[in-house]
Scaffold this active site. Sequence first.
Site, PDB file in Angstrom:
ATOM      1  N   GLU A 146     -40.273 -11.385  72.904  1.00  0.00           N
ATOM      2  CA  GLU A 146     -40.871  -9.824  72.881  1.00  0.00           C
ATOM      3  C   GLU A 146     -42.129  -9.731  73.737  1.00  0.00           C
ATOM      4  O   GLU A 146     -42.600  -9.135  74.482  1.00  0.00           O
ATOM      5  CB  GLU A 146     -40.683  -9.364  71.769  1.00  0.00           C
ATOM      6  CG  GLU A 146     -41.440  -7.922  71.516  1.00  0.00           C
ATOM      7  CD  GLU A 146     -40.633  -6.765  72.254  1.00  0.00           C
ATOM      8  OE1 GLU A 146     -41.433  -5.717  72.659  1.00  0.00           O
ATOM      9  OE2 GLU A 146     -39.408  -6.962  72.727  1.00  0.00           O
ATOM     10  N   PRO A 199     -50.705 -12.958  87.153  1.00  0.00           N
ATOM     11  CA  PRO A 199     -50.784 -14.446  86.393  1.00  0.00           C
ATOM     12  C   PRO A 199     -49.335 -14.556  85.592  1.00  0.00           C
ATOM     13  O   PRO A 199     -49.221 -15.873  85.626  1.00  0.00           O
ATOM     14  CB  PRO A 199     -52.088 -14.020  85.302  1.00  0.00           C
ATOM     15  CG  PRO A 199     -52.712 -12.770  86.252  1.00  0.00           C
ATOM     16  CD  PRO A 199     -51.857 -12.189  86.884  1.00  0.00           C
ATOM     17  N   GLY A 247     -53.634 -23.804  78.537  1.00  0.00           N
ATOM     18  CA  GLY A 247     -52.465 -24.223  78.196  1.00  0.00           C
ATOM     19  C   GLY A 247     -51.814 -23.938  77.007  1.00  0.00           C
ATOM     20  O   GLY A 247     -50.739 -24.127  76.524  1.00  0.00           O
ATOM     21  N   TYR A 296     -54.559  -4.764  77.780  1.00  0.00           N
ATOM     22  CA  TYR A 296     -54.558  -5.507  78.973  1.00  0.00           C
ATOM     23  C   TYR A 296     -53.430  -4.624  79.653  1.00  0.00           C
ATOM     24  O   TYR A 296     -53.709  -4.583  81.074  1.00  0.00           O
ATOM     25  CB  TYR A 296     -54.263  -6.969  78.650  1.00  0.00           C
ATOM     26  CG  TYR A 296     -53.966  -7.709  79.896  1.00  0.00           C
ATOM     27  CD1 TYR A 296     -54.765  -8.072  80.651  1.00  0.00           C
ATOM     28  CD2 TYR A 296     -52.525  -7.929  80.242  1.00  0.00           C
ATOM     29  CE1 TYR A 296     -54.407  -8.923  81.825  1.00  0.00           C
ATOM     30  CE2 TYR A 296     -52.167  -8.804  81.339  1.00  0.00           C
ATOM     31  CZ  TYR A 296     -53.531  -9.129  82.309  1.00  0.00           C
ATOM     32  OH  TYR A 296     -53.095 -10.018  83.421  1.00  0.00           O
ATOM     33  N   GLU A 297     -52.314  -4.307  78.979  1.00  0.00           N
ATOM     34  CA  GLU A 297     -51.242  -3.498  79.882  1.00  0.00           C
ATOM     35  C   GLU A 297     -51.660  -2.125  79.860  1.00  0.00           C
ATOM     36  O   GLU A 297     -50.617  -1.481  80.510  1.00  0.00           O
ATOM     37  CB  GLU A 297     -49.875  -3.835  79.173  1.00  0.00           C
ATOM     38  CG  GLU A 297     -49.644  -5.423  79.075  1.00  0.00           C
ATOM     39  CD  GLU A 297     -48.208  -5.800  78.548  1.00  0.00           C
ATOM     40  OE1 GLU A 297     -47.784  -4.798  77.667  1.00  0.00           O
ATOM     41  OE2 GLU A 297     -47.653  -6.731  78.746  1.00  0.00           O
ATOM     42  N   ASN A 299     -48.289  -7.800  86.918  1.00  0.00           N
ATOM     43  CA  ASN A 299     -49.120  -8.863  86.132  1.00  0.00           C
ATOM     44  C   ASN A 299     -49.023 -10.145  86.916  1.00  0.00           C
ATOM     45  O   ASN A 299     -48.125 -10.695  86.397  1.00  0.00           O
ATOM     46  CB  ASN A 299     -48.605  -8.783  84.573  1.00  0.00           C
ATOM     47  CG  ASN A 299     -49.199  -9.912  83.896  1.00  0.00           C
ATOM     48  OD1 ASN A 299     -50.042 -10.573  84.186  1.00  0.00           O
ATOM     49  ND2 ASN A 299     -49.027  -9.811  82.521  1.00  0.00           N
ATOM     50  N   TYR A 337     -44.635 -17.734  84.841  1.00  0.00           N
ATOM     51  CA  TYR A 337     -42.952 -17.811  84.554  1.00  0.00           C
ATOM     52  C   TYR A 337     -42.409 -18.357  85.840  1.00  0.00           C
ATOM     53  O   TYR A 337     -41.119 -19.103  85.726  1.00  0.00           O
ATOM     54  CB  TYR A 337     -42.419 -16.521  84.479  1.00  0.00           C
ATOM     55  CG  TYR A 337     -42.889 -15.843  82.879  1.00  0.00           C
ATOM     56  CD1 TYR A 337     -43.035 -16.437  81.920  1.00  0.00           C
ATOM     57  CD2 TYR A 337     -43.338 -14.498  83.054  1.00  0.00           C
ATOM     58  CE1 TYR A 337     -43.574 -15.956  80.810  1.00  0.00           C
ATOM     59  CE2 TYR A 337     -43.677 -13.867  81.910  1.00  0.00           C
ATOM     60  CZ  TYR A 337     -43.750 -14.624  80.865  1.00  0.00           C
ATOM     61  OH  TYR A 337     -44.309 -14.063  79.726  1.00  0.00           O
ATOM     62  N   LYS A 338     -42.768 -18.271  86.972  1.00  0.00           N
ATOM     63  CA  LYS A 338     -42.263 -18.976  88.324  1.00  0.00           C
ATOM     64  C   LYS A 338     -42.194 -20.616  88.079  1.00  0.00           C
ATOM     65  O   LYS A 338     -41.516 -21.308  88.913  1.00  0.00           O
ATOM     66  CB  LYS A 338     -43.040 -18.374  89.478  1.00  0.00           C
ATOM     67  CG  LYS A 338     -42.412 -17.120  90.070  1.00  0.00           C
ATOM     68  CD  LYS A 338     -43.056 -16.653  91.148  1.00  0.00           C
ATOM     69  CE  LYS A 338     -42.538 -15.278  91.467  1.00  0.00           C
ATOM     70  NZ  LYS A 338     -43.265 -14.860  92.863  1.00  0.00           N
TER      71      LYS A 338
END
Length: 147
Positions: free
Chosen positions: A81, A124, A93, A24-25, A122, A129-130
Amino acid sequence: MIIRKGTKEDLPRALELIRELAIYEKAPDEVTNTLEMMENDGFGEHPIFGFIVAEEAGTIHGMSMYYWRYSTWKGKRIYLEDLIVTEAKRGSGIGKLLFEETIAIGKAAGATGMMWQVLDWNEPAINFYKKYQANIEDGWLNCNLNF
Protein backbone atom coordinates in the site's frame (compact mmCIF):
# COMPACT_ATOMS: atom_id res chain seq x y z
CA MET A 1 18.85 0.47 11.24
CA ILE A 2 16.42 -2.13 12.54
CA ILE A 3 13.58 -3.42 10.36
CA ARG A 4 10.83 -4.87 12.51
CA LYS A 5 7.13 -5.63 12.58
CA GLY A 6 5.01 -2.60 13.38
CA THR A 7 3.09 -2.52 16.66
CA LYS A 8 -0.01 -0.72 17.88
CA GLU A 9 2.30 1.68 19.71
CA ASP A 10 3.89 2.60 16.35
CA LEU A 11 0.60 3.74 14.83
CA PRO A 12 0.89 7.45 15.76
CA ARG A 13 4.24 7.64 13.95
CA ALA A 14 2.84 5.58 11.06
CA LEU A 15 0.01 8.11 10.65
CA GLU A 16 2.56 10.95 10.70
CA LEU A 17 4.47 9.24 7.89
CA ILE A 18 1.24 8.73 5.93
CA ARG A 19 0.48 12.44 6.24
CA GLU A 20 4.02 13.31 5.16
CA LEU A 21 3.58 11.11 2.08
CA ALA A 22 0.26 12.78 1.28
CA ILE A 23 1.96 16.18 1.32
CA TYR A 24 4.70 14.86 -0.99
CA GLU A 25 2.03 13.45 -3.33
CA LYS A 26 0.25 16.82 -3.36
CA ALA A 27 -2.87 15.48 -1.64
CA PRO A 28 -2.63 16.49 2.04
CA ASP A 29 -6.38 16.80 2.51
CA GLU A 30 -7.07 13.27 1.24
CA VAL A 31 -5.94 11.54 4.46
CA THR A 32 -9.07 10.87 6.49
CA ASN A 33 -7.73 7.82 8.31
CA THR A 34 -7.55 8.02 12.11
CA LEU A 35 -5.60 6.26 14.83
CA GLU A 36 -8.81 4.59 15.97
CA MET A 37 -9.46 3.22 12.49
CA MET A 38 -5.87 2.01 12.18
CA GLU A 39 -5.98 0.33 15.60
CA ASN A 40 -9.17 -1.52 14.69
CA ASP A 41 -8.11 -2.35 11.13
CA GLY A 42 -4.58 -3.45 12.02
CA PHE A 43 -4.98 -4.87 15.51
CA GLY A 44 -8.68 -5.58 15.94
CA GLU A 45 -10.52 -8.88 15.74
CA HIS A 46 -9.94 -9.20 11.98
CA PRO A 47 -6.74 -7.32 11.02
CA ILE A 48 -6.65 -6.30 7.37
CA PHE A 49 -3.16 -4.81 7.09
CA GLY A 50 0.33 -5.34 8.37
CA PHE A 51 3.33 -3.06 8.46
CA ILE A 52 7.01 -3.02 9.13
CA VAL A 53 9.09 -0.09 10.30
CA ALA A 54 12.67 1.08 9.94
CA GLU A 55 13.90 2.26 13.31
CA GLU A 56 17.19 3.77 14.39
CA ALA A 57 17.98 4.86 17.96
CA GLY A 58 14.29 4.67 18.90
CA THR A 59 13.08 6.81 15.96
CA ILE A 60 11.00 5.40 13.12
CA HIS A 61 12.26 6.80 9.81
CA GLY A 62 10.16 4.73 7.41
CA MET A 63 7.59 2.01 6.97
CA SER A 64 6.03 -0.40 4.54
CA MET A 65 2.30 -1.05 4.87
CA TYR A 66 0.84 -4.05 3.09
CA TYR A 67 -2.17 -6.33 2.87
CA TRP A 68 -3.16 -9.49 1.03
CA ARG A 69 -5.18 -9.63 -2.14
CA TYR A 70 -6.21 -12.38 -4.47
CA SER A 71 -5.75 -12.33 -8.22
CA THR A 72 -7.91 -14.64 -10.29
CA TRP A 73 -5.01 -14.80 -12.74
CA LYS A 74 -2.08 -15.14 -10.32
CA GLY A 75 -3.42 -16.30 -6.94
CA LYS A 76 -2.32 -14.87 -3.59
CA ARG A 77 -0.49 -11.54 -3.87
CA ILE A 78 0.92 -9.13 -1.34
CA TYR A 79 -0.16 -5.55 -1.99
CA LEU A 80 2.29 -2.85 -0.99
CA GLU A 81 0.00 0.00 0.00
CA ASP A 82 2.73 2.44 0.94
CA LEU A 83 6.50 2.51 1.13
CA ILE A 84 7.41 5.65 3.04
CA VAL A 85 10.78 7.04 4.07
CA THR A 86 10.81 10.38 5.83
CA GLU A 87 12.27 13.11 3.66
CA ALA A 88 15.43 13.58 5.74
CA LYS A 89 16.38 9.91 5.29
CA ARG A 90 15.55 9.39 1.60
CA GLY A 91 18.49 8.02 -0.34
CA SER A 92 20.00 6.35 2.73
CA GLY A 93 19.00 2.76 1.83
CA ILE A 94 16.00 2.55 4.15
CA GLY A 95 13.56 2.13 1.24
CA LYS A 96 15.62 -0.78 -0.09
CA LEU A 97 15.56 -2.49 3.32
CA LEU A 98 11.81 -2.04 3.69
CA PHE A 99 11.04 -3.07 0.11
CA GLU A 100 13.14 -6.22 0.32
CA GLU A 101 11.65 -7.19 3.70
CA THR A 102 8.15 -6.75 2.25
CA ILE A 103 9.11 -9.06 -0.62
CA ALA A 104 10.42 -11.58 1.93
CA ILE A 105 7.13 -11.43 3.87
CA GLY A 106 5.21 -12.15 0.67
CA LYS A 107 7.45 -15.05 -0.29
CA ALA A 108 7.29 -16.54 3.22
CA ALA A 109 3.48 -16.44 3.06
CA GLY A 110 3.38 -18.22 -0.29
CA ALA A 111 2.39 -15.19 -2.37
CA THR A 112 3.05 -15.34 -6.10
CA GLY A 113 4.15 -11.72 -6.30
CA MET A 114 3.72 -8.18 -5.07
CA MET A 115 1.56 -5.38 -6.45
CA TRP A 116 1.68 -1.62 -5.86
CA GLN A 117 1.06 1.71 -7.54
CA VAL A 118 3.35 4.63 -8.27
CA LEU A 119 2.41 8.09 -9.49
CA ASP A 120 3.55 8.71 -13.05
CA TRP A 121 5.41 11.89 -12.05
CA ASN A 122 7.32 10.30 -9.15
CA GLU A 123 10.56 9.69 -11.04
CA PRO A 124 12.66 8.85 -7.95
CA ALA A 125 10.23 6.07 -7.01
CA ILE A 126 9.92 4.81 -10.58
CA ASN A 127 13.69 4.64 -10.90
CA PHE A 128 13.91 2.83 -7.56
CA TYR A 129 11.39 0.18 -8.68
CA LYS A 130 13.12 -0.25 -12.05
CA LYS A 131 16.24 -1.41 -10.19
CA TYR A 132 14.16 -4.48 -9.25
CA GLN A 133 13.04 -5.06 -12.86
CA ALA A 134 9.49 -4.16 -11.79
CA ASN A 135 6.81 -4.20 -14.47
CA ILE A 136 5.31 -0.72 -14.61
CA GLU A 137 2.17 -1.14 -16.68
CA ASP A 138 0.33 1.28 -18.91
CA GLY A 139 -3.31 0.91 -19.72
CA TRP A 140 -4.88 0.25 -16.32
CA LEU A 141 -6.93 3.02 -14.77
CA ASN A 142 -7.46 3.30 -11.02
CA CYS A 143 -11.08 3.17 -9.95
CA ASN A 144 -12.66 3.66 -6.55
CA LEU A 145 -15.90 4.35 -4.74
CA ASN A 146 -16.07 6.32 -1.50
CA PHE A 147 -18.63 5.20 1.06
